[in-house]
Every structure is written in C-alpha cells, then in structure tokens.
Write an enzyme that holds these catalytic residues in place. Sequence first.
Site: not given
Length: 340
Positions: A246, A261, A259
């Site tokens: 990412d 989420k 990352d």
Amino acid sequence: LVRMQFLQLLSRKPRKLEMLFQIPFCQKQFPYKSLATSACIYSKKKKENGYEQVDQEKYKNLVYSVTSYKTSAQTPETIFEEDNLLYGPPDKHRPPVKAETKTCKNWVPLINPNKRIPPVSSDSTLPRKIALQKSKMPSVTRILQQTLSPQQVFYLERWKQKMIAELGKDGFEEYTKNLFLQGELFHSALESIFLSEEMATKEKSEDDVVSGYLASVEHVLAHVSEVKALESGVHHESLQYLGLVDCVAKYRGRLCVIDWKTSEKPKPFLKNTFDNPIQVAAYIGAINHDANYDFQVDCGLIVVAYKNGSPAHPHFMDPDLCSHYWNKWLLRLEEYMDRN
C-alpha cells in the site's frame, strides 16, 4: 456415676426417700473421696476387654508418639512433614508443557545484509509505483489464505453463514463487493492525498463513500512524511513470492511499510487485525530483497480506518515485532510450499 448410684439406691429403698436428701446421709453414703472412674459396686460384672490382653509395654512408645503428636497444635511445617511421609515429597509447580516451537528449514533474514544503500538523492521526490508483474510466484495474500489454521477457517465460515442467513446469498455477494469497492476507493483517495493535495480535496468533497474513512485517518496522516512507494509491486528474489504494498513512508520519523485497512468494527489492538502483521512483515522482507528498491525497512504500521469517521487505530510494529512476525511468515510460506 454419682447420679447412677443415687438412682439405684432410690429404686432399692423407696420408703426412705426422705433419708436420701439429708445431708449427713449423703455425705455418709457418697463421700467425695470415694468417687472414682472404676465401675460401681452395684453394677454387673464387668465384661472382659480385649485390649487389656495387649502387651501395653511393648506398644507404649508407639501410643505415646501418636497421641502426643495428634494432641499437639499443627503447623504448616508439621503438615508438610506428614504429607511427605504419606505421599512423598511434593512436586514443585511446573508450567504447562508447550508444543515444540517450529523452526523454519530455510531461514532468511528480514534485513538483507548484501543490499547496498546508495546515498540519498534529491533528484526526484515522486514515490515509486512499480506495476505488479504477472508471474507463477504466489502472492502474499494467496499464501496466507491457503495456510489458515483450522480455528481461523471455522470462524470465517461461521461469520459467512451468519451473514448469508441475514442477507441471503445474493445479498452477501453484494455486501462483499461493496466492501472491496470501498477499500479500493479509500486507497485511491489516499494515493491522491500523497500525490496532490488539490486532487485529495476534490476526492474528499465529491466521494461521500470514502469521506468517513479519510476523516478517520486524518490524525494519522499528520505524522506521515517522505512517501517512498505507493501501491507498488514487490517480490522476494530468493523466497519467490510477491505482493502489492500500500505505502512505504515515514511515520513519526520511522520508515515503515504502511497497510491501510477498513473495518466496520473497532480494532483497538494489534491482535484484532488477525494475519495483517504477518502480511506486513512479508512485504518488508520482500522490499529488503527486491533490487527495485534502494532502501530497507525494519518497521511496519497497520492503520484501521472506520467509515463513520471515528479516529482510526494505528498499530506500530517496531523491529523486534517485525522480526517476530517475519518468522511466522516463513513458517506459513514453508507450509504453503510443502502443500504445493
């Protein structure tokens, strides 16, 4: 005993009841010095007691030791001594035996000792965005999905059946599609933020789907700087796996694989993110062994954003924690390779 003698005399001489209550008579018939524990003269012949036949001298010491010990006050020390005689020495507390820790057969370090880091160049400030090449190498996501533990599979299946019962099969498929779509839009909006503030403002105003997520991570973005990679493909040259990272940037001054989420439920602790820490560790190892990247990473960050705009939970992974999850990743990778 005196009461028994009194009743016996009363039954034998009912006519002289008044004499029995006279003090001289009582003193004469029942002198204090005559009281004893032996049998009354009026009782029947005493029955023979078997214990009187026992050689008392022979067992005198044993009887004395038992009676003297039992009548004495017990202390923790005497209780332990008695238990030691009856049951043997007590075993010391031992922690439960844990299952033998698995070790990876083909261990590879998280940090690449052979990678040369060139001096920092200011020629270009644009983050890397390397396309993910199609390859026979498995992806990090696929490896993790195919090496789930039986417990994880059970809970995922139970959640799926619960959602199907509530939404129906078609409704559940639509629900999962919307989740993926929201995730993609959220990542695109973040990319716009890092590449151009004008595009980010436009994205934030026009797309209500991700506005809550962007508001959720606003306090995290304030500490993100020096973005080095966005939605960029990575592959581990020796372990032969790939993935799509990412973001790689500094968070509070530490270079991290970040990352992003999304979640409908709060995840305030790292353990609530399930296999995400293993995924981040796999990406860190891939970057460090990928020649396309002239830097190495030893930290990770998992940011859980919420659609309602509530503050996101950032979970920072220091080098020790990354090494811990890297070892877990190597075992999952090895399991996958053995199966395939």
